[in-house]
Design a protein around this motif. Sequence first.
Motif, PDB file in Angstrom:
ATOM      1  N   ALA A   1     -32.077 117.628-111.869  1.00 46.78           N
ATOM      2  CA  ALA A   1     -33.307 117.068-111.330  1.00 46.78           C
ATOM      3  C   ALA A   1     -33.331 115.563-111.539  1.00 46.78           C
ATOM      4  N   CYS A   2     -33.794 114.840-110.542  1.00 48.94           N
ATOM      5  CA  CYS A   2     -33.969 113.392-110.666  1.00 48.94           C
ATOM      6  C   CYS A   2     -35.032 113.133-111.728  1.00 48.94           C
ATOM      7  N   PRO A   3     -34.774 112.244-112.679  1.00 48.88           N
ATOM      8  CA  PRO A   3     -35.762 112.002-113.745  1.00 48.88           C
ATOM      9  C   PRO A   3     -37.021 111.297-113.261  1.00 48.88           C
ATOM     10  N   VAL A   4     -36.995 110.743-112.050  1.00 51.11           N
ATOM     11  CA  VAL A   4     -38.163 110.023-111.543  1.00 51.11           C
ATOM     12  C   VAL A   4     -39.032 110.903-110.655  1.00 51.11           C
ATOM     13  N   VAL A   5     -38.450 111.529-109.649  1.00 47.47           N
ATOM     14  CA  VAL A   5     -39.249 112.321-108.715  1.00 47.47           C
ATOM     15  C   VAL A   5     -39.026 113.818-108.826  1.00 47.47           C
ATOM     16  N   GLY A   6     -38.078 114.238-109.656  1.00 51.46           N
ATOM     17  CA  GLY A   6     -37.891 115.660-109.898  1.00 51.46           C
ATOM     18  C   GLY A   6     -37.243 116.425-108.770  1.00 51.46           C
TER      19      GLY A   6
ATOM     20  N   LEU B   1     -23.189 104.465-100.593  1.00 50.64           N
ATOM     21  CA  LEU B   1     -23.582 105.062-101.863  1.00 50.64           C
ATOM     22  C   LEU B   1     -22.611 104.773-103.005  1.00 50.64           C
ATOM     23  N   GLU B   2     -21.440 104.259-102.666  1.00 47.93           N
ATOM     24  CA  GLU B   2     -20.459 103.936-103.703  1.00 47.93           C
ATOM     25  C   GLU B   2     -20.662 102.534-104.266  1.00 47.93           C
ATOM     26  N   LYS B   3     -21.466 101.710-103.594  1.00 50.31           N
ATOM     27  CA  LYS B   3     -21.654 100.322-103.994  1.00 50.31           C
ATOM     28  C   LYS B   3     -22.946 100.178-104.802  1.00 50.31           C
ATOM     29  N   ASP B   4     -22.834  99.725-106.051  1.00 47.85           N
ATOM     30  CA  ASP B   4     -24.004  99.522-106.904  1.00 47.85           C
ATOM     31  C   ASP B   4     -24.847  98.342-106.420  1.00 47.85           C
TER      32      ASP B   4
ATOM     33  N   HIS C   1     -27.203 106.750-108.023  1.00 44.83           N
ATOM     34  CA  HIS C   1     -27.333 107.748-106.970  1.00 44.83           C
ATOM     35  C   HIS C   1     -26.012 108.007-106.255  1.00 44.83           C
ATOM     36  N   HIS C   2     -24.910 107.911-106.992  1.00 45.27           N
ATOM     37  CA  HIS C   2     -23.603 108.175-106.398  1.00 45.27           C
ATOM     38  C   HIS C   2     -23.411 109.655-106.093  1.00 45.27           C
ATOM     39  N   ASN C   3     -24.327 110.494-106.553  1.00 44.77           N
ATOM     40  CA  ASN C   3     -24.226 111.927-106.321  1.00 44.77           C
ATOM     41  C   ASN C   3     -24.788 112.343-104.964  1.00 44.77           C
TER      42      ASN C   3
ATOM     43  N   VAL D   1     -28.928 115.665-100.795  1.00 45.16           N
ATOM     44  CA  VAL D   1     -28.566 115.303 -99.438  1.00 45.16           C
ATOM     45  C   VAL D   1     -29.651 114.400 -98.852  1.00 45.16           C
ATOM     46  N   LEU D   2     -29.247 113.226 -98.360  1.00 45.93           N
ATOM     47  CA  LEU D   2     -30.198 112.315 -97.740  1.00 45.93           C
ATOM     48  C   LEU D   2     -30.702 112.907 -96.427  1.00 45.93           C
TER      49      LEU D   2
END
Length: 146
Positions: free
Chosen positions: A6-11, A26-29, A43-45, A16-17
């Motif tokens: 679970a995302c710690p911010v929005v759960g 998504l690979e670039k910070d 969010h590289h996942n 999948v976008l």
Amino acid sequence: MASVTACPVVGTTNDVLPPNHPAVDLEKDGQTCPVVGATTDHHHNLLKHPNVPIDQSSTGATACPALKSVVQQPKSQQMDDEVCPVIGPATTVLPPDHPSTADAADGAVCPITKATIGHHKNKLHGHPSVQGAEAGAVCPVAGVKI
């Protein structure tokens, strides 16, 4: 869906976008999502949605047949998930450290996710108290260690 956390911010456990999400590497910070303000740093996942025709009159993720069935799964039921039209399945329980939105105006915007208060009024719930929880305790909502 593979084993996701679970995302710690929005759960959300959705990884999948949405199909109409703007292109982002998504690979670039260091990039910031123009939709919710999240950064690509952690969010590289995330995966891009397969190309599907989008009905412009649809309500986003709430119209996706796959996501409607996801919220019926036991883990989603435990987390009290609903389908958000922007991020897909997400818990309706705010994180324990989220500031109160009780006195916020409908037009107020969350500084973290860019979500508007009015759109979420009476749809989100406060997190059960975790004050005094021992190290290693498990969150009663997400089932992850606190």
